[in-house]
Design a protein around this motif. Structure first.
Motif, PDB file in Angstrom:
ATOM      1  N   CYS A   1       0.824  -1.214   0.000  1.00 32.94           N
ATOM      2  CA  CYS A   1       0.000   0.000   0.000  1.00 32.94           C
ATOM      3  C   CYS A   1       0.859   1.265   0.000  1.00 32.94           C
ATOM      4  CB  CYS A   1      -0.923   0.008   1.213  1.00 32.94           C
ATOM      5  SG  CYS A   1      -2.155  -1.313   1.244  1.00 32.94           S
ATOM      6  N   PHE A   2       1.940   1.256   0.794  1.00 35.09           N
ATOM      7  CA  PHE A   2       2.771   2.449   0.927  1.00 35.09           C
ATOM      8  C   PHE A   2       3.480   2.804  -0.382  1.00 35.09           C
ATOM      9  CE2 PHE A   2       3.581   2.181   5.819  1.00 35.09           C
ATOM     10  CZ  PHE A   2       2.245   2.486   6.039  1.00 35.09           C
ATOM     11  N   ALA A   3       3.704   1.825  -1.235  1.00 34.65           N
ATOM     12  CA  ALA A   3       4.401   2.085  -2.496  1.00 34.65           C
ATOM     13  C   ALA A   3       3.528   2.825  -3.508  1.00 34.65           C
ATOM     14  CB  ALA A   3       4.879   0.765  -3.104  1.00 34.65           C
ATOM     15  N   ILE A   4       2.228   2.867  -3.274  1.00 36.05           N
ATOM     16  CA  ILE A   4       1.301   3.356  -4.297  1.00 36.05           C
ATOM     17  C   ILE A   4       1.338   4.865  -4.521  1.00 36.05           C
ATOM     18  CG2 ILE A   4      -1.177   3.606  -4.798  1.00 36.05           C
ATOM     19  CD1 ILE A   4      -1.497   0.733  -3.729  1.00 36.05           C
ATOM     20  N   PRO A   5       1.310   5.716  -3.478  1.00 33.13           N
ATOM     21  CA  PRO A   5       1.197   7.162  -3.758  1.00 33.13           C
ATOM     22  C   PRO A   5       2.386   7.758  -4.499  1.00 33.13           C
ATOM     23  CG  PRO A   5       0.684   6.669  -1.457  1.00 33.13           C
ATOM     24  CD  PRO A   5       1.284   5.439  -2.038  1.00 33.13           C
ATOM     25  N   ASP A   6       3.602   7.272  -4.212  1.00 33.40           N
ATOM     26  CA  ASP A   6       4.807   7.877  -4.794  1.00 33.40           C
ATOM     27  C   ASP A   6       5.926   6.839  -4.794  1.00 33.40           C
ATOM     28  OD1 ASP A   6       6.958   9.381  -5.595  1.00 33.40           O
ATOM     29  OD2 ASP A   6       6.902  10.778  -3.900  1.00 33.40           O
ATOM     30  N   ALA A   7       6.109   6.187  -5.913  1.00 36.73           N
ATOM     31  CA  ALA A   7       7.096   5.101  -5.997  1.00 36.73           C
ATOM     32  C   ALA A   7       8.524   5.596  -5.809  1.00 36.73           C
ATOM     33  CB  ALA A   7       6.970   4.381  -7.334  1.00 36.73           C
ATOM     34  N   GLN A   8       8.759   6.912  -5.971  1.00 38.05           N
ATOM     35  CA  GLN A   8      10.097   7.477  -5.803  1.00 38.05           C
ATOM     36  C   GLN A   8      10.312   8.082  -4.420  1.00 38.05           C
ATOM     37  OE1 GLN A   8      12.344   7.095  -8.365  1.00 38.05           O
ATOM     38  NE2 GLN A   8      10.647   5.879  -9.177  1.00 38.05           N
TER      39      GLN A   8
ATOM     40  N   ALA B   1      -5.773   6.376  -4.933  1.00 36.27           N
ATOM     41  CA  ALA B   1      -5.224   5.046  -5.211  1.00 36.27           C
ATOM     42  C   ALA B   1      -4.779   4.364  -3.925  1.00 36.27           C
ATOM     43  CB  ALA B   1      -4.065   5.144  -6.201  1.00 36.27           C
ATOM     44  N   PHE B   2      -4.127   5.118  -3.035  1.00 37.55           N
ATOM     45  CA  PHE B   2      -3.707   4.561  -1.753  1.00 37.55           C
ATOM     46  C   PHE B   2      -4.914   4.113  -0.944  1.00 37.55           C
ATOM     47  CE2 PHE B   2      -3.237   5.438   2.812  1.00 37.55           C
ATOM     48  CZ  PHE B   2      -2.260   4.500   3.139  1.00 37.55           C
ATOM     49  N   LEU B   3      -5.928   4.957  -0.850  1.00 37.78           N
ATOM     50  CA  LEU B   3      -7.103   4.655  -0.043  1.00 37.78           C
ATOM     51  C   LEU B   3      -7.836   3.426  -0.585  1.00 37.78           C
ATOM     52  CD1 LEU B   3      -8.593   5.853   2.404  1.00 37.78           C
ATOM     53  CD2 LEU B   3     -10.040   7.114   0.795  1.00 37.78           C
ATOM     54  N   HIS B   4      -7.938   3.338  -1.899  1.00 32.03           N
ATOM     55  CA  HIS B   4      -8.604   2.185  -2.510  1.00 32.03           C
ATOM     56  C   HIS B   4      -7.862   0.901  -2.154  1.00 32.03           C
ATOM     57  CE1 HIS B   4      -9.982  -0.582  -5.686  1.00 32.03           C
ATOM     58  NE2 HIS B   4     -11.105   0.121  -5.630  1.00 32.03           N
ATOM     59  N   ALA B   5      -6.537   0.933  -2.243  1.00 33.61           N
ATOM     60  CA  ALA B   5      -5.740  -0.248  -1.896  1.00 33.61           C
ATOM     61  C   ALA B   5      -5.849  -0.565  -0.410  1.00 33.61           C
ATOM     62  CB  ALA B   5      -4.286  -0.030  -2.284  1.00 33.61           C
ATOM     63  N   TRP B   6      -5.823   0.468   0.418  1.00 31.89           N
ATOM     64  CA  TRP B   6      -5.884   0.286   1.873  1.00 31.89           C
ATOM     65  C   TRP B   6      -7.177  -0.423   2.283  1.00 31.89           C
ATOM     66  CZ3 TRP B   6      -1.918   1.060   5.057  1.00 31.89           C
ATOM     67  CH2 TRP B   6      -2.134   1.224   6.436  1.00 31.89           C
ATOM     68  N   ILE B   7      -8.268  -0.029   1.659  1.00 31.14           N
ATOM     69  CA  ILE B   7      -9.568  -0.608   1.990  1.00 31.14           C
ATOM     70  C   ILE B   7      -9.680  -2.049   1.498  1.00 31.14           C
ATOM     71  CG2 ILE B   7     -12.046  -0.454   1.463  1.00 31.14           C
ATOM     72  CD1 ILE B   7     -11.656   2.615   1.402  1.00 31.14           C
ATOM     73  N   ASN B   8      -9.095  -2.334   0.335  1.00 29.61           N
ATOM     74  CA  ASN B   8      -9.332  -3.615  -0.330  1.00 29.61           C
ATOM     75  C   ASN B   8      -8.225  -4.642  -0.157  1.00 29.61           C
ATOM     76  OD1 ASN B   8     -11.964  -3.208  -1.938  1.00 29.61           O
ATOM     77  ND2 ASN B   8     -10.797  -1.352  -2.408  1.00 29.61           N
ATOM     78  N   THR B   9      -7.159  -4.299   0.553  1.00 31.85           N
ATOM     79  CA  THR B   9      -6.071  -5.259   0.763  1.00 31.85           C
ATOM     80  C   THR B   9      -6.546  -6.450   1.584  1.00 31.85           C
ATOM     81  OG1 THR B   9      -4.292  -3.642   0.546  1.00 31.85           O
ATOM     82  CG2 THR B   9      -3.834  -5.555   1.923  1.00 31.85           C
ATOM     83  N   SER B  10      -6.114  -7.618   1.193  1.00 30.45           N
ATOM     84  CA  SER B  10      -6.479  -8.843   1.904  1.00 30.45           C
ATOM     85  C   SER B  10      -6.065  -8.751   3.371  1.00 30.45           C
ATOM     86  CB  SER B  10      -5.795 -10.047   1.254  1.00 30.45           C
ATOM     87  OG  SER B  10      -6.092 -11.234   1.955  1.00 30.45           O
ATOM     88  N   GLY B  11      -6.963  -9.080   4.264  1.00 32.59           N
ATOM     89  CA  GLY B  11      -6.702  -9.000   5.695  1.00 32.59           C
ATOM     90  C   GLY B  11      -7.186  -7.715   6.331  1.00 32.59           C
TER      91      GLY B  11
END
Length: 280
Positions: free
Chosen positions: A35-42, A165-175
């Protein structure tokens, strides 16, 4: 003269600062890296000496106006040699002209002020063991049943930048388990609980009032069968502090939320649980 070499971490390497954070007792989530990699890969940096990792920091650029700094760690045997300042400066440079936020160790506030940060308020981590309720509240629904645009719009009331994008991943991540409360068709409260190195963390927890926040907490606890739970609360939200106490949670440690400049007005009174000390 430092022989530190600084480079960006690839998304697959973000586990390195997360592991270091775990060793420091920050108790990251088990699925945080993806999840943390999503907002800014650099936005993640590693300092190495002769190929040996000695320092980390992140500065995630959310948009052209706001960034958030975290994971500022120098291995103990390499502290006091200027390595921390060098990697810190690399992170600050990555943000450019953006306003930067951070949740810093309280004892380091004076050092952060030297880089232009000013205290906004304290955040307090509460923790303890909580029993699952015998029956979750009937009017609470799964968060993914709510149109994402509504959740995104509500998040904009409590966070300085869009983070779709981060929020969407945070909500939908397995677990990760998310719950929401509607009142008269309006999204009144929502939250996510996720497994961490130790126990579970409720993050974020956003609500119009304490009763709505409590309903979400009870539903989240039911979703993970209770156990050891942590909640990061803005100290300026007295209703959130009261909720933590009502749950039987005790203060674990405190951070200083600081910014380098003005941010848009936020409803901190609706923040009953911070999403992340590392990414805001």
């Amino acid at each position: 003269m430092s022989d530190l070499q600084i480079r960006n971490l690839g998304p697959e390497e973000i586990a390195v600062p997360i592991d270091w954070a775990a060793a420091e007792g920050w108790n990251p989530g088990l699925a945080d890296a993806a999840c943390f990699a999503i907002p800014d890969a650099q936005g993640f940096f590693l300092g190495e000496i002769n190929g040996e990792p000695v320092a980390t920091v992140s500065c995630v650029n959310y948009n052209d106006r706001f960034a958030f700094l975290g994971f500022y760690i120098v291995r103990e045997s390499f502290r006091g040699k200027g390595h921390g300042l060098r990697i810190w400066n690399a992170a600050i440079a990555h943000a450019g002209t953006r306003v930067i936020g951070l949740d810093g160790v309280v004892a380091q506030q004076d050092n952060y002020r030297k880089s232009g940060f000013q205290l906004a308020y304290a955040n307090i981590r509460y923790g303890g063991t909580v029993a699952a309720p015998p029956k979750p509240p009937a009017d609470v629904v799964a968060l993914d049943n709510i149109p994402f645009a509504r959740v995104e719009a509500d998040d904009a009331t409590v966070f300085p930048a869009a983070r779709s994008a981060f929020l969407h991943a945070w909500i939908n991540t397995s677990g990760h388990v998310g719950r929401a409360l509607l009142r008269d068709g309006k999204l009144s409260a929502w939250g996510v609980i996720r497994p961490c190195q130790t126990g579970h963390k409720i993050a974020p927890l956003v609500a119009d009032d304490r009763a709505a926040a409590e309903a979400i907490v009870q539903a989240l606890l039911a979703g993970v069968a209770g156990g050891e739970v942590f909640l990061d609360v803005p100290a300026v939200n007295r209703e959130a502090i009261a909720l933590a106490g009502e749950l039987g949670l005790k203060p674990v440690f405190e951070t200083a939320r600081m910014y380098t400049g003005p941010i848009r007005p936020l409803r901190i009174d609706r923040v009953f649980g911070v999403t992340s000390f590392e990414l805001g």
